[in-house]
Each structure stands twice: as C-alpha cells, then as structure tokens.
Design an enzyme around this catalytic site. Sequence first.
Site, PDB file in Angstrom:
ATOM      1  N   ASP A 157       0.835  -1.204   0.000  1.00 13.12           N
ATOM      2  CA  ASP A 157       0.000   0.000   0.000  1.00 13.12           C
ATOM      3  C   ASP A 157       0.871   1.255   0.000  1.00 13.12           C
ATOM      4  OD1 ASP A 157       0.936  -0.398   2.573  1.00 13.12           O
ATOM      5  OD2 ASP A 157      -1.026  -0.593   3.506  1.00 13.12           O
ATOM      6  N   ASN A 197      -7.536  -2.226  14.422  1.00 11.21           N
ATOM      7  CA  ASN A 197      -8.946  -2.356  14.031  1.00 11.21           C
ATOM      8  C   ASN A 197      -9.159  -3.489  13.023  1.00 11.21           C
ATOM      9  OD1 ASN A 197      -7.829  -1.326  11.720  1.00 11.21           O
ATOM     10  ND2 ASN A 197      -9.127   0.490  11.591  1.00 11.21           N
ATOM     11  N   HIS A 239      -7.422  -4.001  10.206  1.00  8.10           N
ATOM     12  CA  HIS A 239      -7.115  -3.755   8.793  1.00  8.10           C
ATOM     13  C   HIS A 239      -5.883  -4.539   8.351  1.00  8.10           C
ATOM     14  CE1 HIS A 239      -4.549   0.052   9.810  1.00  8.10           C
ATOM     15  NE2 HIS A 239      -3.713  -0.876   9.427  1.00  8.10           N
ATOM     16  N   GLU A 255      -9.579  -1.112   5.438  1.00  8.27           N
ATOM     17  CA  GLU A 255     -10.177  -0.735   6.714  1.00  8.27           C
ATOM     18  C   GLU A 255     -11.482  -1.497   6.940  1.00  8.27           C
ATOM     19  OE1 GLU A 255      -8.422   0.875   8.719  1.00  8.27           O
ATOM     20  OE2 GLU A 255      -7.968   2.940   8.147  1.00  8.27           O
TER      21      GLU A 255
HETATM   22  C1  GLP Z   1      -0.121   0.166   8.683  1.00  4.46           C
HETATM   23  C2  GLP Z   1      -0.035  -0.558   7.340  1.00  4.46           C
HETATM   24  C3  GLP Z   1      -0.227  -2.017   7.534  1.00  4.46           C
HETATM   25  C4  GLP Z   1       0.356  -2.434   8.868  1.00  4.46           C
HETATM   26  C5  GLP Z   1      -0.474  -1.859   9.976  1.00  4.46           C
HETATM   27  C6  GLP Z   1       0.077  -2.112  11.371  1.00  4.46           C
HETATM   28  O1  GLP Z   1      -0.458   1.437   8.653  1.00  4.46           O
HETATM   29  N1  GLP Z   1      -0.810  -0.082   6.257  1.00  4.46           N
HETATM   30  O2  GLP Z   1       0.358  -2.718   6.451  1.00  4.46           O
HETATM   31  O3  GLP Z   1       0.355  -3.822   8.987  1.00  4.46           O
HETATM   32  O4  GLP Z   1      -0.760  -0.513   9.748  1.00  4.46           O
HETATM   33  O5  GLP Z   1       1.149  -1.291  11.655  1.00  4.46           O
HETATM   34  P1  GLP Z   1       2.086  -1.479  12.940  1.00  4.46           P
HETATM   35  O6  GLP Z   1       2.958  -2.629  12.642  1.00  4.46           O
HETATM   36  O7  GLP Z   1       2.860  -0.176  13.010  1.00  4.46           O
HETATM   37  O8  GLP Z   1       1.207  -1.691  14.089  1.00  4.46           O
END
Ligand code: GLP
Length: 240
Positions: free
Chosen positions: A67, A133, A135, A140
Amino acid sequence: MHIVLSESKSEAISTVVEHLLDFISRHPTAVIGLATGRTMEPLYELWILEAQKRRIDHGRCFFFMLDEYVGLTEGHPSSFKSYIEKRFQAPLGLRLDQFAFPPAHLEEGAAMYEELLKQSGGIDIQLLGIGTNGHVGFNEPGSLQGSRTRIVRLTEETREANRSQFDGEMPRDALSMGIATILDAKSLWMLVTGKSKAPVIKYLMNHHDDPDCPATFLKFHPHFNLVLDPDAASSINLKI
Ligand code: GLP
C-alpha cells in the site's frame, strides 16, 4: 490458517525471516509482497543481517509494496516507498527496478497495479501486519472480500496510530491492494507482536468473513500463516 505461537518476539520475527530466506534460496526469482509498519522494522533488520551473513542473492527477486499513502510528494520521508528504500532496498543493495510501488499519484494507478501484479505471475509470499482495528494493508473495516486494489479512506483510528510518522498533515487516503488481491498471493505470512494487538487477535480467532475485521477474510486462504509473539497471543487460549 496455520498459527505459530512463538516464545518471544525475536523468535516470531526469526520464524518469518527463516521462511523468507529458505524460500528465496530455493526460488531465486521469488515474487514477494512487502508490508510496512513498526512491526516490520525489526523483521527487515534481521532479514538484511541474515541475507548478508549467508550470502543469499536477492538480485532476481521482485518485490511488490502492499500500500501507499495518497497525496505525498515524490520522496516524502513518511511514504512507504521511502520506508522500504531506507530499511530494505538500500541496505541490501537491491536495484529500484526490482520493486513496484502502488502508483498512488495516478488516477489509473489501481488498475495499473493490478495489471502489473498479473504480469508478474503472482506473489509467492505476501508479508502482512494487522491494524488494531483489523485492517490488512489499508483495507479498513467495511472492506469486502472481493475488493481489489483501490483508493481507500483511512479511519480516524488508523490516522491516529500513524500520525507520529508525519511532521505535517497526515494523509486521508491510501492506495491499497484489496482483500481479493491479497488472497491471490500463494502464501500469506502475518506477523503480529505486542500487547496492543491482543484484542484484535482474539477477535480474529472468534470471527470469520467479517467486514468489521477485514483480516478475518484471510482465514480460509490455504496457506495463511499467523505468527504471534506471546503478547499478541495473550488473550487467546492456545498452548505452544
Ligand atoms: C499500517 C499498514 C499495515 C500495517 C499496519 C500495522 O499502517 N498499512 O500494512 O500492517 O498498519 O502497523 P504497525 O505494525 O505499526 O502496528
């Protein structure tokens, strides 16, 4: 779904890295899907360290980014492209033409990315994290199982969780592979560490095909590996 309960955070990270390196050694032209986030930072560190130590050649691999934020200037330090360049591509000495990043600045970027994925023959291993949440990528809550690469509106919870990575204005949208796009990958490796993820892991265990927690759509993928550290697994009743 294959659940791997680790005895420590470092063991969880090393499980995923070992799988990646073993796969790349046996398949030098592997196509790997990369994820960002804080969870992945130590994973890239170990990946680089071990790849260099064992001299595993990544020169014929290809990498797809999961992404990207919409609306950031080229080279923005908080973009996921900068994250990967800094934490993975440059330290490992890989060429930029081995990477595809979602063209979040183009109107037709989503369709172009889907086409590129198709032309690549598909992703062998997709790395994934999870948001508090539920995602995956930036799919989302409310995302559907059939969703493909598209522009998504970020929830306030996600924007809040990632705000610290931005000096200025935090983007409202992102271009993300969809759930169906992710499900096309031959294998999924989701790494989840830390106490803050324990509630979402509990939810994931108890629900399936639930748009309120898009990660639940991945549960019936034939090769979905969920690697948990003790903190992330602390609210579920499974024994090592
Ligand atoms: C992000 C990304 C995801 C990631 C998630 C968790 O913003 N888009 O690919 O897995 O949120 O992030 P973190 O590892 O910082 O908790």
